[in-house]
Design an enzyme around this catalytic site. Structure first.
Site, PDB file in Angstrom:
ATOM      1  N   SER A  33     -42.372  19.572 -92.649  1.00 27.47           N
ATOM      2  CA  SER A  33     -43.376  19.763 -91.429  1.00 27.47           C
ATOM      3  C   SER A  33     -44.209  21.191 -91.854  1.00 27.47           C
ATOM      4  O   SER A  33     -43.722  22.317 -92.914  1.00 27.47           O
ATOM      5  CB  SER A  33     -42.104  21.277 -90.814  1.00 27.47           C
ATOM      6  OG  SER A  33     -41.430  20.615 -90.739  1.00 27.47           O
ATOM      7  N   HIS A  64     -45.571  16.645 -87.106  1.00 34.29           N
ATOM      8  CA  HIS A  64     -45.559  15.500 -88.165  1.00 34.29           C
ATOM      9  C   HIS A  64     -45.916  14.276 -88.054  1.00 34.29           C
ATOM     10  O   HIS A  64     -46.873  13.819 -87.363  1.00 34.29           O
ATOM     11  CB  HIS A  64     -43.894  15.052 -87.796  1.00 34.29           C
ATOM     12  CG  HIS A  64     -43.001  15.826 -88.359  1.00 34.29           C
ATOM     13  ND1 HIS A  64     -42.099  16.277 -89.650  1.00 34.29           N
ATOM     14  CD2 HIS A  64     -42.563  17.363 -87.644  1.00 34.29           C
ATOM     15  CE1 HIS A  64     -41.652  17.158 -89.752  1.00 34.29           C
ATOM     16  NE2 HIS A  64     -41.422  17.456 -88.726  1.00 34.29           N
ATOM     17  N   HIS A  86     -36.254  11.324 -88.654  1.00 40.38           N
ATOM     18  CA  HIS A  86     -35.095  12.417 -88.430  1.00 40.38           C
ATOM     19  C   HIS A  86     -33.972  11.775 -87.800  1.00 40.38           C
ATOM     20  O   HIS A  86     -34.284  11.543 -86.658  1.00 40.38           O
ATOM     21  CB  HIS A  86     -35.741  13.875 -87.788  1.00 40.38           C
ATOM     22  CG  HIS A  86     -36.759  14.062 -88.478  1.00 40.38           C
ATOM     23  ND1 HIS A  86     -38.159  14.508 -88.099  1.00 40.38           N
ATOM     24  CD2 HIS A  86     -37.205  15.765 -89.943  1.00 40.38           C
ATOM     25  CE1 HIS A  86     -39.015  15.502 -88.918  1.00 40.38           C
ATOM     26  NE2 HIS A  86     -37.750  15.637 -89.656  1.00 40.38           N
ATOM     27  N   TYR A  88     -32.199  13.761 -86.020  1.00 40.17           N
ATOM     28  CA  TYR A  88     -32.125  14.202 -84.751  1.00 40.17           C
ATOM     29  C   TYR A  88     -33.220  13.241 -83.359  1.00 40.17           C
ATOM     30  O   TYR A  88     -33.059  13.806 -82.385  1.00 40.17           O
ATOM     31  CB  TYR A  88     -32.775  15.395 -84.586  1.00 40.17           C
ATOM     32  CG  TYR A  88     -33.887  15.771 -84.894  1.00 40.17           C
ATOM     33  CD1 TYR A  88     -35.242  15.811 -83.931  1.00 40.17           C
ATOM     34  CD2 TYR A  88     -34.171  16.414 -85.481  1.00 40.17           C
ATOM     35  CE1 TYR A  88     -36.176  16.117 -84.780  1.00 40.17           C
ATOM     36  CE2 TYR A  88     -35.076  16.655 -86.921  1.00 40.17           C
ATOM     37  CZ  TYR A  88     -36.287  17.100 -85.932  1.00 40.17           C
ATOM     38  OH  TYR A  88     -37.791  17.061 -86.364  1.00 40.17           O
ATOM     39  N   GLU A  89     -33.934  12.527 -83.963  1.00 41.21           N
ATOM     40  CA  GLU A  89     -35.053  11.989 -83.580  1.00 41.21           C
ATOM     41  C   GLU A  89     -34.457  10.364 -83.022  1.00 41.21           C
ATOM     42  O   GLU A  89     -35.017   9.385 -81.853  1.00 41.21           O
ATOM     43  CB  GLU A  89     -36.489  11.733 -83.757  1.00 41.21           C
ATOM     44  CG  GLU A  89     -37.177  12.194 -84.329  1.00 41.21           C
ATOM     45  CD  GLU A  89     -38.320  11.812 -85.257  1.00 41.21           C
ATOM     46  OE1 GLU A  89     -39.037  11.303 -84.428  1.00 41.21           O
ATOM     47  OE2 GLU A  89     -37.742  12.298 -86.268  1.00 41.21           O
ATOM     48  N   ALA A 116     -39.062  21.938 -94.253  1.00 40.30           N
ATOM     49  CA  ALA A 116     -38.767  23.977 -94.401  1.00 40.30           C
ATOM     50  C   ALA A 116     -37.140  23.481 -93.875  1.00 40.30           C
ATOM     51  O   ALA A 116     -36.580  22.809 -93.286  1.00 40.30           O
ATOM     52  CB  ALA A 116     -40.014  23.507 -92.713  1.00 40.30           C
ATOM     53  N   MET A 214     -32.998  20.145 -91.429  1.00 38.07           N
ATOM     54  CA  MET A 214     -32.576  19.199 -90.376  1.00 38.07           C
ATOM     55  C   MET A 214     -33.137  18.100 -91.012  1.00 38.07           C
ATOM     56  O   MET A 214     -32.983  17.168 -90.173  1.00 38.07           O
ATOM     57  CB  MET A 214     -33.570  19.588 -89.442  1.00 38.07           C
ATOM     58  CG  MET A 214     -32.892  20.264 -88.336  1.00 38.07           C
ATOM     59  SD  MET A 214     -33.699  20.948 -86.859  1.00 38.07           S
ATOM     60  CE  MET A 214     -33.435  22.472 -86.260  1.00 38.07           C
ATOM     61  N   SER A 215     -32.916  18.100 -92.687  1.00 41.63           N
ATOM     62  CA  SER A 215     -34.080  16.276 -93.572  1.00 41.63           C
ATOM     63  C   SER A 215     -33.583  16.761 -94.462  1.00 41.63           C
ATOM     64  O   SER A 215     -32.787  16.648 -95.247  1.00 41.63           O
ATOM     65  CB  SER A 215     -35.653  16.535 -92.898  1.00 41.63           C
ATOM     66  OG  SER A 215     -35.687  17.425 -94.009  1.00 41.63           O
ATOM     67  N   ASN A 238     -37.639  31.370 -92.041  1.00 45.65           N
ATOM     68  CA  ASN A 238     -37.437  31.815 -91.406  1.00 45.65           C
ATOM     69  C   ASN A 238     -35.698  32.104 -91.811  1.00 45.65           C
ATOM     70  O   ASN A 238     -34.983  31.598 -92.816  1.00 45.65           O
ATOM     71  CB  ASN A 238     -37.165  31.516 -90.068  1.00 45.65           C
ATOM     72  CG  ASN A 238     -36.421  30.538 -90.410  1.00 45.65           C
ATOM     73  OD1 ASN A 238     -36.665  28.410 -89.989  1.00 45.65           O
ATOM     74  ND2 ASN A 238     -34.517  30.334 -89.906  1.00 45.65           N
ATOM     75  N   HIS A 250     -38.946  26.274 -82.931  1.00 45.85           N
ATOM     76  CA  HIS A 250     -40.143  25.207 -84.268  1.00 45.85           C
ATOM     77  C   HIS A 250     -41.358  25.811 -84.231  1.00 45.85           C
ATOM     78  O   HIS A 250     -41.623  25.790 -84.976  1.00 45.85           O
ATOM     79  CB  HIS A 250     -40.486  24.474 -83.216  1.00 45.85           C
ATOM     80  CG  HIS A 250     -40.424  22.736 -83.290  1.00 45.85           C
ATOM     81  ND1 HIS A 250     -40.401  22.228 -85.164  1.00 45.85           N
ATOM     82  CD2 HIS A 250     -41.915  22.323 -83.699  1.00 45.85           C
ATOM     83  CE1 HIS A 250     -41.285  21.096 -85.870  1.00 45.85           C
ATOM     84  NE2 HIS A 250     -41.891  21.674 -84.347  1.00 45.85           N
TER      85      HIS A 250
HETATM   86  N1  HPA Z   1     -32.224  25.448 -89.636  1.00 41.72           N
HETATM   87  C1  HPA Z   1     -32.325  24.247 -89.164  1.00 41.72           C
HETATM   88  N2  HPA Z   1     -33.352  23.938 -88.944  1.00 41.72           N
HETATM   89  C2  HPA Z   1     -34.764  24.737 -89.914  1.00 41.72           C
HETATM   90  C3  HPA Z   1     -34.749  26.375 -90.234  1.00 41.72           C
HETATM   91  C4  HPA Z   1     -33.425  26.744 -89.682  1.00 41.72           C
HETATM   92  O1  HPA Z   1     -33.219  27.840 -89.778  1.00 41.72           O
HETATM   93  N3  HPA Z   1     -35.754  26.483 -90.304  1.00 41.72           N
HETATM   94  C5  HPA Z   1     -36.614  25.191 -90.475  1.00 41.72           C
HETATM   95  N4  HPA Z   1     -36.027  24.396 -90.404  1.00 41.72           N
END
Ligand code: HPA
Length: 280
Positions: A33, A64, A86, A88-89, A116, A214-215, A238, A250
């Protein structure tokens, strides 16, 4: 891998070979991302949208791209996945194996994965780059469940050095040369699509994770199974849920990843320069 999925790999390999004449790079890069712009640093010979590669599931997430770039990063021939799929998709985990197996069949032996992630340690502030030492699979899924293809890799395979020590050392060296501070740590993949709860974040930290995203884990598993060397780098976008006192979005992750883009680019270009020197 089922016969049907294997067939999709073959169709992907054929589609790519039809669109790219000439030799194939042995190094591949997956852009996470907010890092898609890395393509700007490549001397590109061929661009192939995922829609044109029959077996590639098309990514549905904003931020993406979905295309393959084949060319060079400096002196190093490189094939770049600009965008990824991903869990989650809604793709079955087994389908996430297709792009990586396709790269393997095209001759890729080294895979660099970026993503990320949220930081679980207080020192992993937004903008930090974290080299993956190891990972924890908390998705409950695995792309290698199903029939095993013994020609590709063994049913039960070792993951004690999931992220190649030599590539990690090279990343550290490249960071030093470029004057970039980097951290290293354990990446944990949750399934998403929600960001975690603060209670989950506390649990993951106690499990030994340093960052959550998440990847990456499915791709690493498939790549290690077929014997590729893997490196991973997270952009910490973050502090994970409950650690910063504000809600996550996001957009925030994309904005922060984009802010760290120059630093990530310098690190990757340094690594590719190292790899090219080694090859020559
Ligand atoms: N959690 C999950 N996936 C993420 C995060 C997070 O805090 N930040 C960026 N991708």
């Amino acid at each position: 891998m089922t016969a049907e999925t294997k067939d999709m790999v073959t169709r992907s390999v054929e589609a790519i070979r039809r669109q790219h004449v000439g030799s194939f790079p042995s190094t591949a890069l997956i852009l996470g991302s907010g890092l898609g712009r890395f393509g700007e640093h490549l001397k590109i010979d061929t661009i192939i949208p995922y829609e044109d590669v029959q077996g590639f599931p098309v990514s549905t997430v904003v931020g993406h791209h979905g295309r393959l770039l084949i060319g060079r990063a400096g002196r190093l021939p490189l094939i770049c996945m600009q965008g990824r799929m991903h869990l989650y998709e809604g793709y079955p985990a087994q389908e996430l194996a297709i792009p990586i197996r396709t790269l393997f069949r095209l001759g890729v032996d080294t895979l660099i994965i970026t993503n990320a992630a949220g930081g679980l340690r207080k020192d992993l502030l937004p903008g930090t780059l974290m080299v993956l030492e190891d990972h924890i699979n908390m998705t409950g899924q695995n792309p290698l469940i199903g029939p095993n293809d013994e020609d590709v890799g063994p049913r039960f395979f070792d993951m004690s050095e999931a992220y190649d020590p030599d590539l990690r050392a090279r990343l550290t060296r490249a960071a030093k040369v470029a004057g970039i501070d980097i951290s290293s740590g354990v990446y944990l993949q949750a399934s998403g699509p929600n960001f975690e709860t603060p209670a989950e974040v506390r649990m993951f930290a106690r499990y030994g994770a340093d960052a959550v995203g998440m990847s990456t884990v499915p791709e690493c598993l498939v790549a290690r199974h077929c014997g590729m060397r893997v490196a991973g780098v997270s952009v910490i976008t973050n502090l994970a849920a409950g650690l910063s006192g504000h809600a996550l979005s996001h957009q925030e992750t994309i904005d922060e990843a984009e802010k760290a883009y120059e630093k990530m680019s310098a690190l990757l270009l340094g690594l590719f320069d190292e790899l090219a020197s080694k090859a020559s």
